[in-house]
Design a protein around this motif. Structure first.
Motif, PDB file in Angstrom:
ATOM      1  N   THR A 182      39.334  88.565   1.303  1.00 53.31           N
ATOM      2  CA  THR A 182      38.964  90.104   1.790  1.00 53.31           C
ATOM      3  C   THR A 182      38.856  89.917   3.247  1.00 53.31           C
ATOM      4  O   THR A 182      39.077  90.831   3.959  1.00 53.31           O
ATOM      5  CB  THR A 182      37.868  90.422   1.215  1.00 53.31           C
ATOM      6  N   GLU A 183      37.988  88.741   3.843  1.00 49.64           N
ATOM      7  CA  GLU A 183      37.822  88.465   5.153  1.00 49.64           C
ATOM      8  C   GLU A 183      37.758  87.121   5.463  1.00 49.64           C
ATOM      9  O   GLU A 183      37.241  86.385   4.754  1.00 49.64           O
ATOM     10  CB  GLU A 183      36.679  89.378   5.805  1.00 49.64           C
ATOM     11  N   ILE A 184      38.210  86.760   6.736  1.00 44.41           N
ATOM     12  CA  ILE A 184      38.226  85.178   7.114  1.00 44.41           C
ATOM     13  C   ILE A 184      36.752  85.023   7.511  1.00 44.41           C
ATOM     14  O   ILE A 184      36.030  85.732   8.187  1.00 44.41           O
ATOM     15  CB  ILE A 184      39.156  84.953   8.228  1.00 44.41           C
ATOM     16  N   LEU A 185      36.035  83.949   6.917  1.00 45.15           N
ATOM     17  CA  LEU A 185      34.744  83.550   7.222  1.00 45.15           C
ATOM     18  C   LEU A 185      34.557  82.341   8.355  1.00 45.15           C
ATOM     19  O   LEU A 185      35.735  81.434   8.304  1.00 45.15           O
ATOM     20  CB  LEU A 185      33.675  83.486   6.068  1.00 45.15           C
ATOM     21  N   PRO A 186      33.486  82.218   8.981  1.00 49.74           N
ATOM     22  CA  PRO A 186      33.413  81.070   9.535  1.00 49.74           C
ATOM     23  C   PRO A 186      33.702  79.545   8.918  1.00 49.74           C
ATOM     24  O   PRO A 186      33.938  78.579   9.531  1.00 49.74           O
ATOM     25  CB  PRO A 186      32.027  80.874  10.082  1.00 49.74           C
ATOM     26  N   ILE A 187      33.501  79.531   7.674  1.00 52.82           N
ATOM     27  CA  ILE A 187      33.721  78.302   6.895  1.00 52.82           C
ATOM     28  C   ILE A 187      35.180  78.066   6.765  1.00 52.82           C
ATOM     29  O   ILE A 187      35.498  76.966   6.745  1.00 52.82           O
ATOM     30  CB  ILE A 187      32.977  78.629   5.390  1.00 52.82           C
ATOM     31  N   HIS A 188      35.913  79.094   6.727  1.00 50.65           N
ATOM     32  CA  HIS A 188      37.465  78.773   6.693  1.00 50.65           C
ATOM     33  C   HIS A 188      37.896  78.332   8.096  1.00 50.65           C
ATOM     34  O   HIS A 188      38.558  77.348   7.951  1.00 50.65           O
ATOM     35  CB  HIS A 188      38.059  80.172   6.616  1.00 50.65           C
ATOM     36  N   HIS A 189      37.152  78.546   9.211  1.00 48.57           N
ATOM     37  CA  HIS A 189      37.638  77.984  10.523  1.00 48.57           C
ATOM     38  C   HIS A 189      37.258  76.515  10.425  1.00 48.57           C
ATOM     39  O   HIS A 189      37.963  75.535  10.719  1.00 48.57           O
ATOM     40  CB  HIS A 189      37.037  78.821  11.709  1.00 48.57           C
ATOM     41  N   LYS A 190      36.060  76.276   9.982  1.00 44.13           N
ATOM     42  CA  LYS A 190      35.433  74.967   9.896  1.00 44.13           C
ATOM     43  C   LYS A 190      36.278  74.010   9.135  1.00 44.13           C
ATOM     44  O   LYS A 190      36.533  72.993   9.206  1.00 44.13           O
ATOM     45  CB  LYS A 190      34.141  74.820   9.535  1.00 44.13           C
ATOM     46  N   GLN A 191      36.730  74.706   7.822  1.00 42.34           N
ATOM     47  CA  GLN A 191      37.470  73.826   6.931  1.00 42.34           C
ATOM     48  C   GLN A 191      38.821  73.442   7.691  1.00 42.34           C
ATOM     49  O   GLN A 191      39.279  71.977   7.829  1.00 42.34           O
ATOM     50  CB  GLN A 191      37.904  74.694   5.671  1.00 42.34           C
ATOM     51  N   LEU A 192      39.633  74.147   8.200  1.00 40.41           N
ATOM     52  CA  LEU A 192      40.849  73.930   8.996  1.00 40.41           C
ATOM     53  C   LEU A 192      40.513  72.801  10.116  1.00 40.41           C
ATOM     54  O   LEU A 192      41.243  71.929  10.413  1.00 40.41           O
ATOM     55  CB  LEU A 192      41.542  75.050   9.582  1.00 40.41           C
ATOM     56  N   LEU A 193      39.477  73.269  10.922  1.00 43.76           N
ATOM     57  CA  LEU A 193      38.992  72.264  12.065  1.00 43.76           C
ATOM     58  C   LEU A 193      38.630  70.797  11.501  1.00 43.76           C
ATOM     59  O   LEU A 193      39.279  69.788  11.747  1.00 43.76           O
ATOM     60  CB  LEU A 193      37.784  72.664  12.829  1.00 43.76           C
ATOM     61  N   ASN A 194      38.072  70.561  10.278  1.00 47.60           N
ATOM     62  CA  ASN A 194      37.786  69.137   9.518  1.00 47.60           C
ATOM     63  C   ASN A 194      39.149  68.881   9.091  1.00 47.60           C
ATOM     64  O   ASN A 194      39.211  67.607   9.308  1.00 47.60           O
ATOM     65  CB  ASN A 194      36.902  69.632   8.348  1.00 47.60           C
ATOM     66  N   TYR A 195      39.989  69.480   8.570  1.00 46.95           N
ATOM     67  CA  TYR A 195      41.454  68.834   8.279  1.00 46.95           C
ATOM     68  C   TYR A 195      42.138  68.369   9.545  1.00 46.95           C
ATOM     69  O   TYR A 195      42.833  67.328   9.383  1.00 46.95           O
ATOM     70  CB  TYR A 195      42.116  70.030   7.706  1.00 46.95           C
TER      71      TYR A 195
END
Length: 66
Positions: free
Chosen positions: A23-36
Motif C-alpha cells: 500500500t505504501e513504501i515504509l522506512p523499513i523498505h528503504h533500510k532493507q535495500l540499503l542493508n542489501y
C-alpha cells in the motif's frame, strides 16, 4: 556461517532492484535495500512499488554511501 540475502533482481552485478507490491513504501523498505547494498558492497539500488496508479512516484533510488 556466510551472509545471504534474497534480492529480487540483480542487474549487471551492479544494481539491486527490490520489487514491492504494498500500500505504501515504509522506512523499513528503504533500510532493507540499503542493508542489501552494504552486504553485497554495491553502490546503487532501486526500490519499486508496483501497487500504485502512479509508478513514477513509487521508484526510489538508494545509494550506499561508503
Amino acid at each position: 556461517m556466510g551472509i545471504a540475502f534474497r534480492g529480487d533482481i540483480l542487474v549487471e552485478d551492479r544494481i539491486i532492484v527490490e520489487v514491492k507490491s504494498v500500500t505504501e513504501i515504509l522506512p523499513i523498505h528503504h533500510k532493507q535495500l540499503l542493508n542489501y547494498l552494504k552486504i553485497t558492497d554495491l553502490h546503487l539500488g532501486l526500490l519499486v512499488n508496483f501497487n500504485t496508479a502512479e509508478i513514477n512516484k513509487n521508484i526510489f533510488r538508494i545509494i550506499n554511501g561508503y
